[in-house]
Write an enzyme that holds these catalytic residues in place. Structure first.
Site, short mmCIF file in Angstrom:
data_model
loop_
_atom_site.label_atom_id
_atom_site.label_comp_id
_atom_site.label_asym_id
_atom_site.label_seq_id
_atom_site.Cartn_x
_atom_site.Cartn_y
_atom_site.Cartn_z
N HIS A 39 8.77 -24.08 -21.31
CA HIS A 39 8.07 -23.23 -22.30
C HIS A 39 8.47 -21.77 -22.12
CE1 HIS A 39 4.62 -26.45 -22.43
NE2 HIS A 39 5.80 -26.93 -22.78
N TYR A 45 10.26 -19.46 -25.00
CA TYR A 45 9.80 -18.17 -25.52
C TYR A 45 10.77 -17.04 -25.20
CZ TYR A 45 5.63 -20.74 -26.76
OH TYR A 45 4.79 -21.64 -27.33
FE LIG Z 1 2.97 -24.13 -21.43
FE LIG Z 2 0.46 -25.88 -20.12
#
Ligand SMILES: [Fe+2]
Ligand SMILES: [Fe+2]
Length: 331
Positions: free
Chosen positions: A101, A105
């Site tokens: 993640h 990002y």
């Molecule tokens: Fe996350």
């Molecule tokens: Fe998470």
């Protein structure tokens, strides 16, 4: 018991097979940032109004640090105190997902913000944008609240730990992130930012599972040590959620204070209250707000995401998906 201090290394007999199954299910959801095509969003960004552009800039600035905070709490607190090797397998996998993640990002900001100065500013948002700083400080306070706990010996220490666990599941992954995803799906409902929406589908799915794992840890502790769940703990959880709703609303004020068709502070308030009630209900606590979900596009989310997921898997990899993957969550 699950919160007894120590380093249990024994997988057989397995005390918590459900945690092991969650680990296996998470592996079946593997995705990579390289599969997400973000450049197609640039044409949409170029057409946006200044208000929409402002919303997106703030949103990606929040994304720049949110998952790193969660990853830090996972390593510093959750992994240390959840004492079962099969639970630690799941947490290891979650840590990997948080890293993906963070990478997603990072790539998103690099793509959306070609100007180096704007980019640096967005990554530093946590220091200079009050609505983002306040949310981060809420998280840091809960990280610090158990930073000095080396071992969970007493009931008071275990409650302190539970509050941290519940905060990250219900308020951070389960509320701050859900609020953020709602903005993404609002754009998608208007045919915009399909690249971001695709990546968000997979992040969203991961986050739902992180939250559900944490709640299943809570369920397990409750079954083992019901006396920990007293009225005082319930009041503290409710107060914590109220504070999280207020912080996320201040963020909404900053993102879309003037309001746009289908998205504004009042709708976001209702949505956050609706989500907060769901978290309270999941924890067996009375609902606090009684608000209905104002965002129809969030109700469709689970179905669309699941369809996209299987379609992609079958066409891209032919990876066999065994068993049923289902959402326990309604959005
Ligand atoms: Fe996350
Ligand atoms: Fe998470």
């Amino acid at each position: 018991m699950l919160l007894d201090p120590g380093m249990d290394l024994t997988l057989r007999p397995m005390r918590y097979p459900d945690f092991y199954e969650r680990f296996r299910a998470a592996i079946r959801n593997t995705w990579t940032v390289e599969e997400v095509e973000l450049h197609s969003d640039l044409a949409d960004l170029a057409r946006m109004t200044p208000q929409e552009r402002h919303l997106i800039n703030r949103l990606v600035a929040f994304f720049a640090t949110g998952d790193s905070i969660v990853a830090n709490n996972l390593v510093l607190n959750l992994y240390q105190h959840v004492n079962a090797p099969e639970a630690r397998l799941y947490l290891s996998r979650q840590l990997f997902e948080e890293a993906v993640h963070v990478q997603f990002y990072l790539t998103l900001l690099d793509t959306y913000l070609p100007d180096p100065d704007e980019r640096v500013k967005a990554f530093a948002a946590i220091q200079h944008i009050p609505s983002i700083r306040d949310k981060a400080e809420f998280c840091f306070r809960w990280i610090d609240s158990i930073g000095s706990l080396q071992r969970l010996e007493t009931a008071a220490e275990r409650r302190q730990f539970l509050l941290n666990l519940i905060c990250f599941a219900a308020c951070i992954e389960g509320l701050f992130f859900y609020g953020a995803f709602a903005y993404v799906y609002w754009f998608r409902s208007r045919g915009l930012l399909g690249g971001l929406a695709t990546g968000t589908n997979w992040v969203f799915r991961d986050e739902s599972m992180h939250m559900e794992f944490a709640f299943s840890v809570v369920d397990t502790v409750r079954a083992e040590e019901p006396e920990l769940f007293d009225d005082e703990l319930g009041k503290q959880v409710t107060a914590m959620l109220e504070e999280a709703v207020a912080a996320e609303l201040a963020f909404a004020e900053d993102l879309c204070g003037e309001g746009m068709p289908g998205m504004g502070v009042e709708q976001m308030r209702q949505y956050l209250e609706y989500v907060a009630d769901q978290r309270l209900a999941r924890l067996g606590l009375p609902q606090r707000y009684g608000s209905a979900n104002p965002f129809a596009f969030m109700e469709l989310q689970d179905v669309q995401e699941l369809a996209n997921f299987f379609e992609r898997r079958v066409s891209a990899y032919q990876v066999a998906v065994e068993g049923n993957v289902s959402f326990d969550e309604t959005f």
